[in-house]
Design a protein around this motif. Structure first.
Motif, PDB file in Angstrom:
ATOM      1  N   PHE A   1      23.116  46.798  45.976  1.00 13.46           N
ATOM      2  CA  PHE A   1      23.171  47.229  44.839  1.00 13.46           C
ATOM      3  C   PHE A   1      21.600  46.936  43.717  1.00 13.46           C
ATOM      4  CE2 PHE A   1      27.616  47.560  46.202  1.00 13.46           C
ATOM      5  CZ  PHE A   1      27.110  48.748  46.089  1.00 13.46           C
TER       6      PHE A   1
ATOM      7  N   TYR B   1      25.224  56.080  49.190  1.00 13.00           N
ATOM      8  CA  TYR B   1      27.430  55.675  49.131  1.00 13.00           C
ATOM      9  C   TYR B   1      27.923  56.095  49.907  1.00 13.00           C
ATOM     10  CZ  TYR B   1      25.436  54.532  44.801  1.00 13.00           C
ATOM     11  OH  TYR B   1      24.372  53.847  43.369  1.00 13.00           O
TER      12      TYR B   1
ATOM     13  N   GLU C   1      22.016  46.825  40.066  1.00 12.60           N
ATOM     14  CA  GLU C   1      22.369  45.875  39.579  1.00 12.60           C
ATOM     15  C   GLU C   1      23.629  44.927  39.627  1.00 12.60           C
ATOM     16  OE1 GLU C   1      23.305  49.077  41.190  1.00 12.60           O
ATOM     17  OE2 GLU C   1      23.498  50.848  38.684  1.00 12.60           O
TER      18      GLU C   1
ATOM     19  N   ASP D   1      19.781  49.360  47.896  1.00  9.37           N
ATOM     20  CA  ASP D   1      19.921  51.229  46.387  1.00  9.37           C
ATOM     21  C   ASP D   1      18.840  50.504  45.263  1.00  9.37           C
ATOM     22  OD1 ASP D   1      20.483  52.916  44.634  1.00  9.37           O
ATOM     23  OD2 ASP D   1      22.192  52.191  43.892  1.00  9.37           O
TER      24      ASP D   1
ATOM     25  N   GLY E   1      26.065  46.290  54.733  1.00  7.56           N
ATOM     26  CA  GLY E   1      26.877  46.077  54.266  1.00  7.56           C
ATOM     27  C   GLY E   1      25.667  46.383  53.176  1.00  7.56           C
ATOM     28  N   PRO E   2      26.436  46.606  51.880  1.00  5.06           N
ATOM     29  CA  PRO E   2      25.566  47.123  50.721  1.00  5.06           C
ATOM     30  C   PRO E   2      24.632  46.298  49.555  1.00  5.06           C
ATOM     31  CG  PRO E   2      27.520  46.848  49.612  1.00  5.06           C
ATOM     32  CD  PRO E   2      27.730  46.699  50.783  1.00  5.06           C
TER      33      PRO E   2
END
Lengths: 256, 260
Positions: free
Chosen positions: A81, A50, A83, A158, A78-79
């Motif tokens: 996740f 993060y 979730e 992540d 670019g993330p």
């Protein structure tokens, strides 16, 4: 391309006590490298991601991307996740399209790119579905396509497959590898699975439990493209697994 | 044998008929002149709507209610969303809301009338205050609950704070905001009627009390039916809009949904 120097993060607990989550992380990640960050839950590995994303400020140390200190989030990183974090009010197509339009790509051009991406993640038939109508694996494919759409130089993943069943997880690992082998983006991949880290990565950074420190960094010298069935018999692959597994177990007992 | 009972619309219709029947029996039994039968009340309804003055009163009321509600929508929703995303805005606004919240809005009418007169402005203003509170509260709650990772995803795409508020926070919070809207529109109705009962100049509340003063009990009851009908239509309309705007949400919260 990414230079992390003396990075530390201190949180304030709800009781007002300072809590050291990350302590003195320093690592250079060259362009195009697939780096996994491996550690038990609570070791601050997601926090590290993060901070690189610019979503959370560091308490000490600095991060430079291509020589420039990062200042907040940006489309170069670019993330993805665990979730999924899809926009539930947008269709699959709408989700993938959004970042492109946001970057000022003309609509017809953006639409074409979305079609290609959906084909790549095998979701062309689901373009008009809403996220709530998809399985977990499909949602994560949409999330990956959505992030790839605006073409970030760095992917920040992540525990992207952490919420999926074993079968889907394996399938998506293979898909991710074939996508990555096409354009070789720099990837920071957070996981607590030794097997996943070794299978996917060029390099694996193992972290200690709270506070998160670098315990060791392994160069994974295995041929690509990687084929799981072949790797399982590969002596070096087995040795990596055993060495890293031992390292993770050692000192991990006080956690979990 | 009882299959027809399960048909949609049959149970609510039965309940309504039972209520009207009970009302009729009670009214006939007591025979008070201030307790008319439902038949007598419904007979005055066409006359009421035919009367230019009564129709104008009803129209004026609905107009004020919608104006006050629209104003609340325009002010309270963005403010509530900002409170949910900025601790500073929340700290600034919360004490104000906590002060106004427990005050019955009708109690503010005398002061508001001094400032704005007894015409539309005062009433629209007090309706605005009344409808704002549930809108503010639900928008605040909805914005607080927005998944942080949705915000981060939008940030990485390059969305600035204002764009995020309307393109990410608002749609995320929409299911909750719409619940606030349903409560808010009924608050607007309640405050609309009470404001007209205090500043008696026009409107359904005014008509209701004038009729009571003149012992026109059929009209009093008819006006109550009219007010209830306005509330019912507003509520059903909102539920209709809510379902169309938030069909994508994982959970449909349906508290006391009128059977459609």
């Amino acid at each position: 391309m990414i230079a992390i120097e003396g990075l530390s993060k201190t949180f304030e607990t709800s009781g007002g006590e300072p809590h050291l989550a990350l302590d003195g992380i320093s690592i250079d990640i060259p362009k195009g490298q697939f780096l996994s960050i491996l550690g038990p839950s609570g070791c601050g590995k997601s926090t590290l991601l993060y901070i690189v994303g610019g979503f959370v400020p560091a308490s000490a140390g600095r991060i430079r991307v291509d020589g420039r200190a990062i200042a907040g989030p940006g489309p170069d990183r670019g993330p993805v996740f665990q979730e999924f974090a899809l926009f539930p009010w947008k269709t699959v197509r709408g989700n993938v399209l959004y970042g492109l339009l946001q970057q000022g790509v003309p609509r017809d051009q953006a639409e074409r790119r979305v079609s290609e991406l959906l084909q790549m993640v095998h979701l062309s038939r689901y373009a008009d579905f809403y996220p709530k109508e998809l399985s977990g694996g499909m949602k994560q494919r949409v999330a990956i396509a959505r992030t790839l759409a605006y073409d970030p130089a760095i992917l920040l993943m992540d525990e992207p497959f952490g919420a999926l069943d074993a079968h889907t997880r394996t399938k998506l690992q293979n898909e991710l590898l074939s996508i990555w082998e096409r354009d070789r983006k720099t990837v920071l991949f957070v996981t607590h699975s030794v097997e996943e880290a070794v299978y996917l990565s060029d390099r694996v950074m193992v972290m200690t439990p709270s506070p998160g420190r670098q315990k060791a960094v392994f160069d994974i010298d295995l041929p690509r493209p990687r084929i799981r069935a072949e790797l399982l018999l590969n002596r070096r692959y087995q040795e990596y697994l055993i060495a890293i597994e031992r390292l993770v177990q050692d000192g991990g007992e006080d956690e979990a | 044998m009882t299959r027809w009972l399960a048909l949609p619309g049959v149970p609510p219709l039965l309940a309504l008929l039972a209520l009207l029947g009970l009302w009729h029996l009670a009214a006939t039994f007591f025979g008070y002149n201030f307790f008319p039968t439902p038949g007598a009340v419904f007979k005055t309804l066409p006359a009421l709507f035919g009367e230019a003055e009564a129709a104008a009163n009803i129209a004026a009321s609905v107009k004020r209610m919608l104006a006050g509600f629209a104003l609340a929508l325009a002010v309270a929703v963005p403010l509530g969303l900002m409170m949910g995303r900025s601790p500073l805005v929340a700290k600034l606004v919360k004490p104000l809301v906590a002060t106004i919240y427990p005050v019955p809005k009708a109690a503010l009418m005398p002061i508001i009338m001094l400032w704005l007169g007894i015409g539309d402005a005062a009433k629209i203003f007090v309706i605005f205050i009344g409808a704002s509170l549930p809108l503010l509260q639900h928008s605040f709650g909805g914005a607080l609950a927005v998944d942080q990772k949705l915000i981060w995803s939008a940030q990485a795409m390059g969305l600035g704070p204002v764009k995020r508020l309307f393109a990410v926070v608002l749609p995320s919070a929409l299911p909750e905001v719409m619940i606030g809207c349903r409560v808010g529109i009924i608050m607007a109705l309640i405050v609309m009627v009470s404001s007209e009962m205090i500043a008696r100049q026009s409107g359904v509340g005014n008509l209701l009390f004038n009729s009571a003063d003149m012992a026109l009990y059929d009209t009093v009851y008819a006006m109550i039916v009219v007010i209830a009908a306005i509330g019912f239509v507003a509520d059903v309309a909102f539920e209709f809009v809510r379902r169309r705007l938030t069909f994508w949400a994982e959970i449909h919260q349906d508290p006391l949904v009128p059977s459609a």
